[in-house]
Design a protein around this motif. Structure first.
Motif, PDB file in Angstrom:
ATOM      1  N   TYR A 186       0.725  -1.247   0.176  1.00 37.39           N
ATOM      2  CA  TYR A 186       0.081   0.072  -0.157  1.00 37.39           C
ATOM      3  C   TYR A 186       1.024   1.144   0.050  1.00 37.39           C
TER       4      TYR A 186
ATOM      5  N   LEU B 148      -0.597   4.579  -1.191  1.00 41.12           N
ATOM      6  CA  LEU B 148      -2.002   4.871  -0.854  1.00 41.12           C
ATOM      7  C   LEU B 148      -1.868   5.572   0.852  1.00 41.12           C
TER       8      LEU B 148
ATOM      9  N   TYR C  36      -2.526   9.216   2.939  1.00 42.20           N
ATOM     10  CA  TYR C  36      -3.236  10.623   2.778  1.00 42.20           C
ATOM     11  C   TYR C  36      -2.790  11.600   3.774  1.00 42.20           C
TER      12      TYR C  36
ATOM     13  N   THR D  78      -1.998  -0.721  -6.194  1.00 41.05           N
ATOM     14  CA  THR D  78      -1.611   0.529  -6.813  1.00 41.05           C
ATOM     15  C   THR D  78      -2.211   0.610  -8.047  1.00 41.05           C
TER      16      THR D  78
ATOM     17  N   ARG E  97      -6.111   7.509  -5.848  1.00 41.35           N
ATOM     18  CA  ARG E  97      -5.908   8.003  -4.527  1.00 41.35           C
ATOM     19  C   ARG E  97      -6.802   9.150  -4.137  1.00 41.35           C
TER      20      ARG E  97
ATOM     21  N   PHE F  16      -6.927   1.312   1.997  1.00 43.50           N
ATOM     22  CA  PHE F  16      -8.323   1.780   1.826  1.00 43.50           C
ATOM     23  C   PHE F  16      -9.320   1.050   2.762  1.00 43.50           C
TER      24      PHE F  16
END
Length: 410
Positions: free
Chosen positions: A221, A224, A226, A254, A309, A338
């Motif tokens: 990940y 990903l 944030y 990805t 993303r 996620f």
């Protein structure tokens, strides 16, 4: 011809039909929930599934086109090296340097049939019977089963919602014994979405190196993350750890390529060679068309990844806000992957729709039955009292699904 008896043993013998090692494995809880949700939808039920960790986006066109072209090339119709196409191994090494700063040689790369095979072969290559493997919990449901298959014993080190689901060096040290051989590390995390800071990654890596403990770090990940979170690769933060570190990764998350089944591990040369020998007997090469698709993926830019993303980030904020609006639910904000991983301890023991769930398994079953929403109970990832919801689904389905849960639990 040997006939089975009702007890599960072969006629005329007390030996079980299924080996103890395989018979002790549990089914993947996430895939089981996903399969049940799809079966109910096929039967006409309006089920919304939050179970599988699978992007809802199609694989980018340029990757699909590379695969289509590969189908027509006869060289892809034959066996290729068991460890992976040289071009792909070179591209993975270049991609790793580009994305994380970790400089490796193509000889250190083994291309596997998805990330799960990479995880299992990493454990199988370095773990002997009786070795302990530290497993921060909550953990991905496949990790403990892979450790057991390799003959090791998973040792859970629990981090709950009060710590953002991140374990500390002090916790790891308290769990360390003379039998400790390895640590499984995953950041960003499945199932919690937790992301360790560079300082935390460095501290854990230095501790592992100090005690001669192998680290298997799952970086699938990596792209990903944030907000202000930062992905950190442990062998980059702690270069001296490189000789006792295995990196696991793949294209599934990805590039929205879960069905293409291409993963890899990066390890010291002797480990990669041993794992390749194992794979030569287990599966041989990964399907060449999938390898060509992965080559296009890792060699291309990350613009398609950025688009996905952004969507995941938007959904992340929505699901956390909606879950925290439910009385008795506490959902830390995930910083990566996620997944949302709310604590539902404040809901358990409460009467809901005429029933009183006392475990998250019971609560998940009730939510599926009454609200027609599929979620994965915390027992699949460690202790009871939690649910995992993947927000890798459409915005409308996400809002409707969590809205149903809100109405049921209010």
């Amino acid at each position: 011809m040997t006939l089975a008896t009702p007890s599960g043993t072969a006629a005329g013998t007390s030996r079980p039909r299924i080996s103890q090692r395989i018979g002790s494995i549990t089914e993947s809880a996430t895939l089981a929930v996903d399969a049940k949700a799809k079966a109910l939808k096929a039967a006409g039920r309006p089920v919304i599934g939050f179970g599988a960790g699978e992007p809802d986006f199609p694989t980018p066109d340029y990757i699909v086109q590379a695969a289509a072209a590969a189908c027509s090339d006869p060289k892809n119709h034959r066996y290729t090296p068991a460890g992976g196409l040289l071009e792909l191994k070179e591209a993975i090494a270049a991609k790793t340097a580009r994305d994380t700063g970790y400089q490796v040689e193509p000889t250190q790369v083994l291309v596997t049939n998805g990330g799960k095979q990479a995880v299992y072969q990493a454990f199988a290559t370095i773990i002997d019977d009786g070795d302990d493997v530290m497993l921060p919990a909550p953990y991905w449901t496949t990790y403990p089963e892979s450790i057991r298959l390799a003959g090791g014993s998973p040792v859970e080190v629990l981090a709950d919602e009060t710590s953002g689901y991140r374990v500390t060096v002090d916790q790891l040290e308290a769990a360390r014994t003379e039998r400790t051989k390895a640590l499984l590390f995953c950041s960003p995390s499945n199932p919690t979405g937790a992301v360790y800071s560079p300082d935390e990654v460095r501290a854990i890596g230095q501790w592992a190196h100090q005690h001669g403990i192998w680290v298997i770090t799952d970086e699938i990940y990596e792209h990903l993350v944030y907000g202000g979170a930062t992905f950190s690769s442990m062998p980059v933060e702690v270069p001296e750890l490189a000789d006792t570190c295995i990196v696991v990764n793949g294209v599934a998350k990805t590039y929205a390529m879960t069905g293409w089944r291409v993963g890899w591990l990066i390890a010291p040369n002797d480990v990669t060679k041993a794992a390749t020998n194992m794979q030569s007997h287990a599966t041989s090469n990964v399907a060449n068309v999938s390898q060509r698709a992965a080559l296009a993926a890792v060699s291309g830019d990350l613009s398609a990844v950025a688009t996905m993303r952004d969507a995941f980030d938007r959904r992340r904020q929505t699901i956390v806000e909606m879950l925290n609006a439910i009385d008795g639910v506490v959902c830390p904000e995930p910083e990566g992957a996620f997944y949302a991983y709310p604590s539902v301890k404040g809901v358990l023991g409460r009467e809901i729709a005429g029933r009183t769930p006392n475990t998250s398994v019971e609560l998940a079953e009730l939510i599926l039955t009454e609200a027609e929403v599929a979620v994965v109970p915390g027992e699949a990832f460690g202790p009871s009292g939690y649910l995992r919801l993947s927000y890798a689904l459409g915005d409308d389905d996400l809002a409707e699904g969590v809205g149903r849960i809100q109405r049921l639990l209010s």
